[in-house]
Structure formats: C-alpha cells, structure tokens
Design an enzyme around this catalytic site. Structure first.
Site, PDB file in Angstrom:
ATOM      1  N   ARG A 172       0.583  -1.188   0.129  1.00  0.00           N
ATOM      2  CA  ARG A 172      -0.020  -0.078  -0.045  1.00  0.00           C
ATOM      3  C   ARG A 172       0.939   1.227  -0.112  1.00  0.00           C
ATOM      4  NH1 ARG A 172      -2.459   0.618   6.009  1.00  0.00           N
ATOM      5  NH2 ARG A 172      -3.537   2.656   4.868  1.00  0.00           N
ATOM      6  N   GLY A 214       0.814  -0.504  -6.300  1.00  0.00           N
ATOM      7  CA  GLY A 214       1.603  -1.226  -5.307  1.00  0.00           C
ATOM      8  C   GLY A 214       2.257  -2.662  -5.753  1.00  0.00           C
ATOM      9  N   GLU A 234       3.435  -7.295  -1.141  1.00  0.00           N
ATOM     10  CA  GLU A 234       2.920  -8.673  -0.521  1.00  0.00           C
ATOM     11  C   GLU A 234       1.989  -9.295  -1.669  1.00  0.00           C
ATOM     12  OE1 GLU A 234       0.691  -7.800   2.832  1.00  0.00           O
ATOM     13  OE2 GLU A 234       0.007  -9.662   3.035  1.00  0.00           O
TER      14      GLU A 234
END
Lengths: 382, 312
Positions: free
Chosen positions: A149, A336, A339
């Site tokens: 993010r 982004g 992850e």
C-alpha cells in the site's frame, strides 16, 4: 480463464471493506485500470501452457510433471476515514531537497521510489533528494509498509507535495527569467521557459534565492479511496513442477509471473518484490506450518528449523514480467508491488500438483506425508 | 571433565548444544551445563588419518564440510561425503562436527519445547504419541519415547562397520558404532557416560571396492532432518551381491540396520522381483504411529532406489 469479472462487483455500500458489509443491492464498479488478461496470457505463454498435456504424459520414472496457473487481484488504497497519507517536500537554499514521509522503508524500496517520484516532478536528479522517515517529529501520518500500500497511497501525496514546492520555486524563478509562473518548466536540474528553452536558469541558482532560514515547503496528502472507480493490482503466475509419486517430494522447476503494478517506477525493485513474494508463497504452499499441540494448543514450531521457510534450493528460476499501464489515479500510474506478489503462488503450485497427479489438496502446506497418503488413498479407490 | 562431571558438557561446533541451552531445556534428566569444555583446539581430534591396517581414523571435531570435501573420503568412503553434504546448510556444516552429529539430541518438537516435560527430559509422558509426530518420529522399535534418531552420518558410518573411539579416564575404549546408540527407554541416545568423550570414529578399510550410496528425503531441499534416509554399502562381484549393508535413519530411535534385506539379497543377482521383495522386507514389523505411516512407504521406496542403483 474465461470466468473472471471484468468489473468489480460488490454487494455493499462502499466505504467499508468490500467483503465485510451485507447488502442485497449489487453494484458494479469499473476498475481504474486492469491488465489481468494480459498477465494471464503472458504468464501462461512463458511457461509453455500449450505443451501442458504433452509434458504431463511424458513420464520421468516415478516423477510426474504438472503445470498450474493462478491469478489474483489485490485492492489498493485500503486506508479508511479519517486516515490520510501525507508527505512534505522541502527545497533548501543550497538546492538540496528533503522529502518527508511517514512510512518506514523496511525493505520495500520506498526511499528509492519516493525520491524518484519527487525528483521527476521537481526536475532534479534523485540523488539530490534525501528521504526523511522514521521520525515522527519531522513527518506526518502515513501508511505503514505492508499490504502493497505504500506506493499507491503515498505516491500521489509525494507527487502533490513536490508539485506544490516546485510551484513556489517557480514564483521565485519567474521574475528572474522575466516571465510568468505558468510559462516555466523544470527538468534535468534546469528551470526554463516552455516557449523558449534557451532562456534557462540552473535549479540550484534559483534555490540560492530561498531564505536560508525558511526553506520552501510543499505539502501533499491523499485521502481514502473515492466510491468509484475500484483500485486494484493484478497478476498471474504459472508453475511447472515435478511430483515424485514414491517420496512425495515436490520439485518446482520454473515459475513465470506477470504482474500489473501500473507503471513500474523502479522495475528492478518490482522484479525483486516478485522474487520475494514467490519465495514467501513457496513456503506457504509446501513447507511453512504453524504446528500446534492438539491437547494444550501450544505452538510447537517455534524455531526456524521446525517452521520450514524455503531455502535457496527450494526456489526455482523465476521469469518475471511487468505489464505496464496508465492509471491516472496514482503517481505516474504506480500502483503497489509487494505482498500481493505472493497471492497467486500457493494456488498455482496446488493447481500444478493437481495437473501432475490428479489430486486436489485443500490443506496447506502440501508436505510429502500428505502427498504419499493421498496417493495411497487414490490407489485404494481404484 | 572428571572435575565437573555432569555439570560439564563438551562443545565443538555447538550447532545443537547452543540451541538446547538457548531454549532453556531442563528436566530431572536434562540439565543446562554450567561449564563448557572446548575441544575444537585439540589438533588430534580435527584430523582425518588413514592407516593401511586399522583403517581411517576420523577425529570427532572434524567439521562436516571438512568430511564432505576430503579427498580420501570422496575416493574411498564416498557415502560419508554424500551424507555430510546433505546435512543442514553450508553454515551449519562449517561449524558442526562429526562427533556432534553422532551425539546430537532428538529433534522432537516436544523435547525441544521448554513447556513440555517429556520422557526424555525425566518426565512421565511422551506427548508425541498422541500429538505431533509426522516428521521426526519412529515407525519401528520405539518405546516410552517415540522419536527417531536424527543423524545422517550414523547410518552411513554403521553401513561402513565403523566404531566409536571413546576416551575415558582409563584410556580409550572402542565400541562398534552399531552398539554406540541406546534404545528409546534410555534418557540419552548414546552409551557415553559422564566423563567420557567421543574422540574419533574408526572406519575399517574395505577389502574390495564397494558401491556406496546415501539417500535422504526431507520436507524442503536443504536445512532439514531426514524424514527417512538410507545408507547402502554393497560389495559386488560379476553382478552378484557379495555383502550388502543397508542402514536406515529417521525411522527408528537408533540407526536401523535392515537385517532381512541383506539376508534376502546376499549371494544373489538383483532383478526387479528380488528388489521388491527385499525393499518390502526392509522394515518388516513396523508399527507406525497414527500419522506417520507414510514413512514406511517412503523408506521402502528409498531402499528400492538404492538397490536399483547397483542393479546391472
């Protein structure tokens, strides 16, 4: 590969997490940008999807080959009200730039990415930008470095802060170049006239007119997501592996990964994030396990021997592909990359194991004991 | 060692001992040492010495990487090199030693957890029998404790008929490595008594050239203990198996010598029928725990592979 939504379909009033609220009214919201088709196409092409059945039927002793694919979407901009991502840019008397952000770079590359965004907007070299972070006195609230993010949320704030600071610098430069502020441009460490690039002043020289005690400050912030469109990153990964039907050992031979992070501000960092996410996903799929004692509930795998993270020998060659796209809602179209890269790895591995031996595993990690037991159960059924 | 007795432990690489100490494992039968005696500086214990008559003497403080890279080992006792190179990681192999690998403590998650006073630590219960035992536990010959012996070198050494050279206060004694390991109802895994030290391993010279193979299977591709391992040393003559020794790791409380397999094969020429029969007999009489029965299939498959490698 045909059954995926082209729009984001949510059954809730937006404002809460899309899957948390319940409403009978279904609304369809378009994505701000979406390259999922392209990702799936590139990842499967690179792994040799077309030769899948040929590979499956070629037997290597007790080993069986399989190819699997999985795709994902990860929502971007997860902050909720009253949250905002804030950034400040200071231009100093000596021509140096300080970028102040609330996120700490724990390996996600924010130092690099945000200094590149600010430098691009200011028209200076990224070397001239110092990123100040990890200091609550000098920085304002921002997202933490997780959930892929930081770049999508803080990027626009950095861009805005840099643009505001540049505007203030142009106000100093305009009388020196005898022109209006709107006529000025900044690039490669120079401020010049759009209509006549020969009328030029070095960035540093303009900065020398700044009051040494009062650097120019530009501030930016990004509020939580609007109701529409939906923001998301996309990607697909394909895995080719071999399952040993006697020992239950899984050898991953190759992984291809195509991701839509919007524009890759720093492609090398994006590719590194893909490598990291895949390593993470391989452990999730094949070896990492929180093992609890069934009677006391105590965690037993409390060390890195019993909690088996993948080693370099467990990670195969990875072919990473970035499908870049425009997205006006983000700083230079940068969504982004972090992850989210591990999301498709475990399902792709699981799908490839199915392709190889015809067994669906619904319990991760897929360790050799589970594979041997499942193969034995399958034999008995016959 | 005489002065400190049970208060002292010998340290070489420390890859196992320091873990035990850091985890603060304590019990009536397991004490944190108050004194550590360093043997890493004893030159004699760090050497690999060949002898035409007695065979190879491998010092207990020889590191696993030293063993894996040694020319004489690779040429004549390649099974030791194969086994050593599959242990842990490069870092562990640079620190860990031959003696430490043979004397290491069990890998059971309950034994390694400070909150469980298991049988090995002097408690009354084995928690693993009804708890977690998929990876590190026995399928045969277990007793009050059900853990399997974790060493990779031990099966390889036993297949080579090696002996342990133990220093005592009255000089040295030699114990066949097969008898060096104790059973599941003992509190320690080796016959070493307080004040005794494993100083070297003696590997007898092979009379003829042998086929040597070490196979290991684990959850990940490195840095893991064996789910099962198979060490095979076979003397062959014109396609006939003259003398075969098969020793398995990771399936019993001590390195498990498969007697029936050797019986079935010795003196015969291998074909697929014989191999299947010998592999099936390799862990005859196994009684797996509820969740580790797969190890029997795994071990049999590995024995089969080992035998197939020497089939003409």
């Amino acid at each position: 590969m045909k059954n995926y939504a082209t729009d984001c379909s949510i059954s809730a009033e937006f404002g809460a997490y899309p899957d948390a609220a319940v409403s009978h009214k279904e609304t369809k919201i378009p994505y701000s940008s979406k390259n999922l088709d392209e990702c799936m196409k590139l990842a499967t092409e690179a792994i040799g999807w077309k030769n899948r059945s040929a590979k499956r039927s070629t037997r290597h002793g007790t080993k069986r080959r399989g190819i699997g694919m999985a795709s994902y979407l990860v929502f971007q901009g997860i902050g909720l009200m009253p949250y905002a991502a804030n950034a400040d840019v200071d231009i100093n008397h000596d021509g140096t730039v300080a970028l102040r952000v609330g996120v700490v770079d724990i390996g996600g590359g924010q130092q690099t990415i945000f200094s590149m965004i600010a430098a691009e907007e200011l028209g200076v070299s990224a070397d001239d930008v110092t990123v100040v972070y990890g200091d609550t006195q000098g920085t304002r609230y921002g997202p933490s470095c997780h959930a892929s993010r930081a770049t999508p949320e803080l990027g626009p704030a950095v861009l805005q802060a840099a643009a505001e600071a540049r505007q203030k610098l142009f106000e100093i430069a305009a009388p020196l170049l005898k022109t209006g502020v709107e006529e000025l441009r900044s690039q490669n460490g120079k401020i010049y006239l759009a209509s006549d690039p020969s009328k030029v002043m070095p960035f540093r020289e303009v900065c020398n007119k700044i009051d040494p005690d009062h650097p120019i400050r530009g501030s930016g912030s990004r509020a939580p997501n609007p109701n529409a469109p939906m923001f998301s990153t996309f990607g697909a990964q394909a895995v080719e592996l071999e399952v040993d039907t006697e020992t239950g050992l899984v050898d991953i031979l190759k992984i291809t990964a195509a991701h839509d992070f919007g524009k890759a501000i720093n492609p090398k960092l994006c590719v590194s994030q893909i490598y990291g996410g895949i390593g993470f996903g391989i452990g999730f799929a094949l070896s990492e396990e929180g093992i609890y004692d069934p009677r006391t509930g105590k965690l037993l795998s409390t060390n890195l021997h019993h909690y088996k993270m993948p080693t370099s020998l467990d990670v195969p060659a990875i072919h990473a592909i970035l499908t870049e796209d425009e997205d006006p809602y983000f700083a230079y179209s940068a969504k982004g990359a972090g992850e989210n890269t591990n999301a498709p790895t475990p399902p792709a591995i699981r799908n490839a194991i199915y392709d190889a031996i015809g067994i669906w595993f619904n319990d991760l990690p897929i360790t050799p004991d589970k594979i041997i037991n499942a193969l034995n159960a399958k034999k008995k059924k016959r | 060692m005489e002065k400190w007795g049970n208060e002292a432990r010998v340290i070489a690489g420390g890859t196992d001992l320091l873990g035990l100490m850091k985890d603060r494992l304590e019990g009536p039968r397991l004490r944190t040492p108050q004194v550590l005696i360093n043997v890493k500086r004893i030159a004699e214990m760090k050497r690999i010495d060949p002898d035409d008559e007695l065979g190879l003497r491998i010092g207990a403080a020889v590191t696993l990487n030293q063993l894996g890279a040694s020319d004489i080992i690779r040429k004549r006792f390649s099974i030791l090199s194969q086994a050593a190179r599959q242990i842990g990681t490069t870092q562990i192999r640079n620190m860990g030693t031959v003696g430490g690998n043979l004397c290491q403590r069990p890998q059971c998650m309950y034994f390694r957890h400070p909150d469980f006073l298991c049988y090995k630590k002097g408690g009354r219960t084995c928690y693993a029998v009804s708890g977690e035992h998929r990876f590190d536990h026995s399928v045969i010959n277990y007793g009050k404790c059900v853990v399997a012996h974790p060493s990779d070198l031990a099966p390889a050494f036993i297949a080579l008929k090696a002996s342990a050279i133990i220093a005592t206060s009255n000089g040295e004694r030699q114990v066949p490595l097969q008898d060096f390991f104790q059973g599941p109802n003992d509190y320690t895994e080796t016959v070493l008594k307080a004040g005794e030290l494993l100083v070297a391993v003696r590997v007898p010279n092979e009379r003829s050239k042998t086929n040597q193979l070490f196979l290991k299977h684990q959850v990940r591709h490195a840095s893991d203990f064996a789910l099962a391992s198979v060490a095979m040393v076979a003397a062959m003559s014109e396609g006939i198996v003259q003398d075969i020794r098969i020793v398995m790791g990771g399936i019993a409380p001590f390195p498990y010598v498969a007697p029936k397999t050797a019986e079935i094969i010795n003196g015969k020429s291998l074909d697929s029928k014989l191999i299947s029969r010998a592999a099936a007999a390799s862990i005859d009489g196994a009684r797996p725990l509820p969740r580790n029965g797969y190890k029997i299939d795994l071990a049999k498959a590995m024995v089969k592979r080992a035998l197939e490698s020497i089939r003409k």
